[in-house]
Structure formats: C-alpha cells, structure tokens
Design a protein around this motif. Structure first.
Motif, PDB file in Angstrom:
ATOM      1  N   ASP A  57     -34.318 -50.981  64.233  1.00  0.00           N
ATOM      2  CA  ASP A  57     -33.536 -50.815  63.013  1.00  0.00           C
ATOM      3  C   ASP A  57     -32.050 -50.848  63.371  1.00  0.00           C
ATOM      4  OD1 ASP A  57     -35.801 -50.543  61.390  1.00  0.00           O
ATOM      5  OD2 ASP A  57     -35.868 -48.367  61.664  1.00  0.00           O
ATOM      6  N   VAL A  58     -31.192 -50.956  62.361  1.00  0.00           N
ATOM      7  CA  VAL A  58     -29.754 -50.978  62.598  1.00  0.00           C
ATOM      8  C   VAL A  58     -29.098 -49.743  62.003  1.00  0.00           C
ATOM      9  CG1 VAL A  58     -29.456 -53.472  62.867  1.00  0.00           C
ATOM     10  CG2 VAL A  58     -29.435 -52.481  60.590  1.00  0.00           C
ATOM     11  N   VAL A  59     -28.066 -49.273  62.685  1.00  0.00           N
ATOM     12  CA  VAL A  59     -27.280 -48.127  62.234  1.00  0.00           C
ATOM     13  C   VAL A  59     -26.051 -48.688  61.534  1.00  0.00           C
ATOM     14  CG1 VAL A  59     -26.081 -46.020  62.922  1.00  0.00           C
ATOM     15  CG2 VAL A  59     -28.081 -46.803  64.233  1.00  0.00           C
ATOM     16  N   LEU A  60     -26.002 -48.526  60.226  1.00  0.00           N
ATOM     17  CA  LEU A  60     -24.885 -49.039  59.434  1.00  0.00           C
ATOM     18  C   LEU A  60     -24.069 -47.880  58.887  1.00  0.00           C
ATOM     19  CD1 LEU A  60     -26.766 -51.815  57.412  1.00  0.00           C
ATOM     20  CD2 LEU A  60     -25.498 -52.040  59.559  1.00  0.00           C
ATOM     21  N   ILE A  61     -22.900 -48.218  58.369  1.00  0.00           N
ATOM     22  CA  ILE A  61     -22.078 -47.212  57.702  1.00  0.00           C
ATOM     23  C   ILE A  61     -21.792 -47.664  56.281  1.00  0.00           C
ATOM     24  CG2 ILE A  61     -21.029 -46.360  59.838  1.00  0.00           C
ATOM     25  CD1 ILE A  61     -18.479 -47.938  59.047  1.00  0.00           C
ATOM     26  N   GLU A  62     -21.646 -46.697  55.410  1.00  0.00           N
ATOM     27  CA  GLU A  62     -21.131 -46.927  54.065  1.00  0.00           C
ATOM     28  C   GLU A  62     -19.817 -46.178  54.011  1.00  0.00           C
ATOM     29  OE1 GLU A  62     -25.238 -47.501  51.543  1.00  0.00           O
ATOM     30  OE2 GLU A  62     -24.307 -45.510  51.534  1.00  0.00           O
ATOM     31  N   GLU A  63     -18.758 -46.911  53.664  1.00  0.00           N
ATOM     32  CA  GLU A  63     -17.409 -46.344  53.728  1.00  0.00           C
ATOM     33  C   GLU A  63     -16.617 -46.759  52.501  1.00  0.00           C
ATOM     34  OE1 GLU A  63     -13.705 -46.140  56.927  1.00  0.00           O
ATOM     35  OE2 GLU A  63     -15.314 -47.562  57.256  1.00  0.00           O
ATOM     36  N   TRP A  64     -15.870 -45.815  51.953  1.00  0.00           N
ATOM     37  CA  TRP A  64     -14.989 -46.135  50.835  1.00  0.00           C
ATOM     38  C   TRP A  64     -13.878 -47.036  51.337  1.00  0.00           C
ATOM     39  CZ3 TRP A  64     -15.064 -46.250  45.833  1.00  0.00           C
ATOM     40  CH2 TRP A  64     -13.880 -46.498  45.151  1.00  0.00           C
ATOM     41  N   ARG A  65     -13.647 -48.154  50.631  1.00  0.00           N
ATOM     42  CA  ARG A  65     -12.563 -49.076  50.956  1.00  0.00           C
ATOM     43  C   ARG A  65     -11.620 -49.138  49.768  1.00  0.00           C
ATOM     44  NH1 ARG A  65     -11.817 -49.354  56.163  1.00  0.00           N
ATOM     45  NH2 ARG A  65     -13.535 -50.263  57.315  1.00  0.00           N
ATOM     46  N   GLN A  66     -10.492 -48.509  49.928  1.00  0.00           N
ATOM     47  CA  GLN A  66      -9.536 -48.372  48.840  1.00  0.00           C
ATOM     48  C   GLN A  66      -9.019 -49.721  48.343  1.00  0.00           C
ATOM     49  OE1 GLN A  66      -8.899 -45.719  47.128  1.00  0.00           O
ATOM     50  NE2 GLN A  66      -7.239 -46.541  45.884  1.00  0.00           N
ATOM     51  N   ALA A  67      -8.819 -50.673  49.234  1.00  0.00           N
ATOM     52  CA  ALA A  67      -8.257 -51.970  48.823  1.00  0.00           C
ATOM     53  C   ALA A  67      -9.141 -52.689  47.813  1.00  0.00           C
ATOM     54  CB  ALA A  67      -8.020 -52.861  50.043  1.00  0.00           C
ATOM     55  N   VAL A  68     -10.467 -52.525  47.932  1.00  0.00           N
ATOM     56  CA  VAL A  68     -11.390 -53.195  46.999  1.00  0.00           C
ATOM     57  C   VAL A  68     -12.039 -52.214  46.035  1.00  0.00           C
ATOM     58  CG1 VAL A  68     -11.805 -55.201  48.464  1.00  0.00           C
ATOM     59  CG2 VAL A  68     -13.263 -53.170  48.710  1.00  0.00           C
ATOM     60  N   LYS A  69     -11.689 -50.931  46.155  1.00  0.00           N
ATOM     61  CA  LYS A  69     -12.124 -49.868  45.225  1.00  0.00           C
ATOM     62  C   LYS A  69     -13.642 -49.744  45.126  1.00  0.00           C
ATOM     63  CE  LYS A  69      -7.807 -49.140  43.768  1.00  0.00           C
ATOM     64  NZ  LYS A  69      -7.012 -49.882  44.726  1.00  0.00           N
ATOM     65  N   ARG A  70     -14.310 -49.755  46.286  1.00  0.00           N
ATOM     66  CA  ARG A  70     -15.766 -49.587  46.272  1.00  0.00           C
ATOM     67  C   ARG A  70     -16.239 -49.126  47.640  1.00  0.00           C
ATOM     68  NH1 ARG A  70     -17.795 -53.879  49.043  1.00  0.00           N
ATOM     69  NH2 ARG A  70     -16.555 -55.766  49.003  1.00  0.00           N
ATOM     70  N   VAL A  71     -17.490 -48.681  47.658  1.00  0.00           N
ATOM     71  CA  VAL A  71     -18.141 -48.348  48.918  1.00  0.00           C
ATOM     72  C   VAL A  71     -18.584 -49.661  49.565  1.00  0.00           C
ATOM     73  CG1 VAL A  71     -20.145 -47.234  49.977  1.00  0.00           C
ATOM     74  CG2 VAL A  71     -18.869 -46.058  48.169  1.00  0.00           C
ATOM     75  N   ASN A  72     -18.300 -49.778  50.823  1.00  0.00           N
ATOM     76  CA  ASN A  72     -18.600 -50.978  51.603  1.00  0.00           C
ATOM     77  C   ASN A  72     -19.667 -50.627  52.628  1.00  0.00           C
ATOM     78  OD1 ASN A  72     -17.656 -53.699  52.746  1.00  0.00           O
ATOM     79  ND2 ASN A  72     -17.487 -52.351  54.514  1.00  0.00           N
TER      80      ASN A  72
END
Length: 180
Positions: A57-72
């Motif tokens: 499996d892969v370890v990913l992150i979900e991170e707020w990105r202010q420039a695009v105003k969404r969770v990435n």
C-alpha cells in the motif's frame, strides 16, 4: 563557451522574502542585446517520496493548499534543510515528519526542475520501501496534514480519473510506473 541562447545577468536582488521561498529580481541582457528584467521564485531543493508499506500500500497525505483552496491528496514532500547534505537522508526525515512513518530504505527515482520557466526549484524523487508507523507527526507550523493509507491501484485510479491533481504526486507515481 556560452550557448548563443544564454542571457547575461547584469544585476540580481531579492525582491521579496517569505517562509519557503524568495522572489528574485534580475536585470538581464538578451542574446540580441535587448536589456530587460526577469523575476522568479527561488527556493531550496525539495524531496518527494512515494512510500510503500510492507503490504504494497502507499502512505499518502491530505493537506490543505491555500493557493487552490482545497485539500490536496498527494505524496509526502518537503524542503531540504541547510544541514541536509544528502537528499536521501532528507527523504527519510520528511517522510517521518509528515507521516510518522519510517522507511527501511529509500531509492532515488529521478530529479526534475518542475517549473524552470518561473522558479529555480529542484525536486529529488525517492521511493521508500517497507514503511511503518514509528512516531507522531512533527509538522511545521504552517502544515495541516492528515495521513492516508491506500492501495497502489487506488492511487493509480485516482490519478487516471483526475481526482489527484497534485503535480508532484502525478509525476512521481507515473515515473515510477513507467521506469522503476
């Protein structure tokens, strides 16, 4: 010998500084003799990690990105610190800081200049193997990150469908898929 396309830099100054990058302003002379100016983002090198668990499996992150105003949703990544002599060591450190996972080993995948028309950024991509939880996250003050574990096939499907639009995640995964 210089390339006939090369621009001559006449003067350089830092126009703006903030956490993470500077904006550099240069006065330049173009090959035809025209004088102009050019601004670009200047930032330290970074590492991007495609981390696999022992189960694949892969370890990913979900991170707020202010420039695009969404969770990435994407791959763990981070700037190399001044004391980082080795990009592989920085990959180990960033993986643990952002995800709390430790890798048994990392292998260099590729190095790219992702936006060399507007920045001097260099990204070193690594594959991390046998990642397992080892500590709590140690996030920077301006990071809001959630760790997600998913199958590699789900990662590929999310890239194919356009659900994952993070350029670092797309490039690293597809490079791995094609060349590793």
């Amino acid at each position: 010998m210089t390339d006939p396309l090369e621009w001559e830099t006449l003067a350089t100054e830092t126009a703006y500084t903030c956490p993470g990058f500077d904006v550099t302003h240069e006065d330049v002379r173009l090959p035809d003799g025209t004088e102009s100016d050019f601004d670009y983002l200047s930032e330290p090198p970074a590492v991007v990690i495609l981390p696999f668990t022992p189960d694949g499996d892969v370890v990913l992150i979900e991170e707020w990105r202010q420039a695009v105003k969404r969770v990435n949703r994407g791959l763990p990544a981070g700037t190399m610190e001044p004391e980082d002599d080795d990009p592989a060591a920085a990959a180990h450190r960033e993986l643990e800081e952002e995800t709390g996972h430790e890798a048994a080993r990392v292998a260099h995948l590729t190095t790219v200049e992702p936006v060399n028309g507007i920045a001097n950024a260099v990204h070193h991509y690594f594959v991390a193997y046998d990642c397992h939880p080892a500590s709590e996250q140690n996030l920077d003050f301006n990071e809001s990150i959630r760790v997600v574990i998913e199958s590699y096939d789900d990662l590929l499907a999310a890239i194919e469908s356009g659900e994952i639009r993070d350029g670092r995640a797309v490039l690293g995964t597809l490079y791995y898929e094609r060349f590793a």
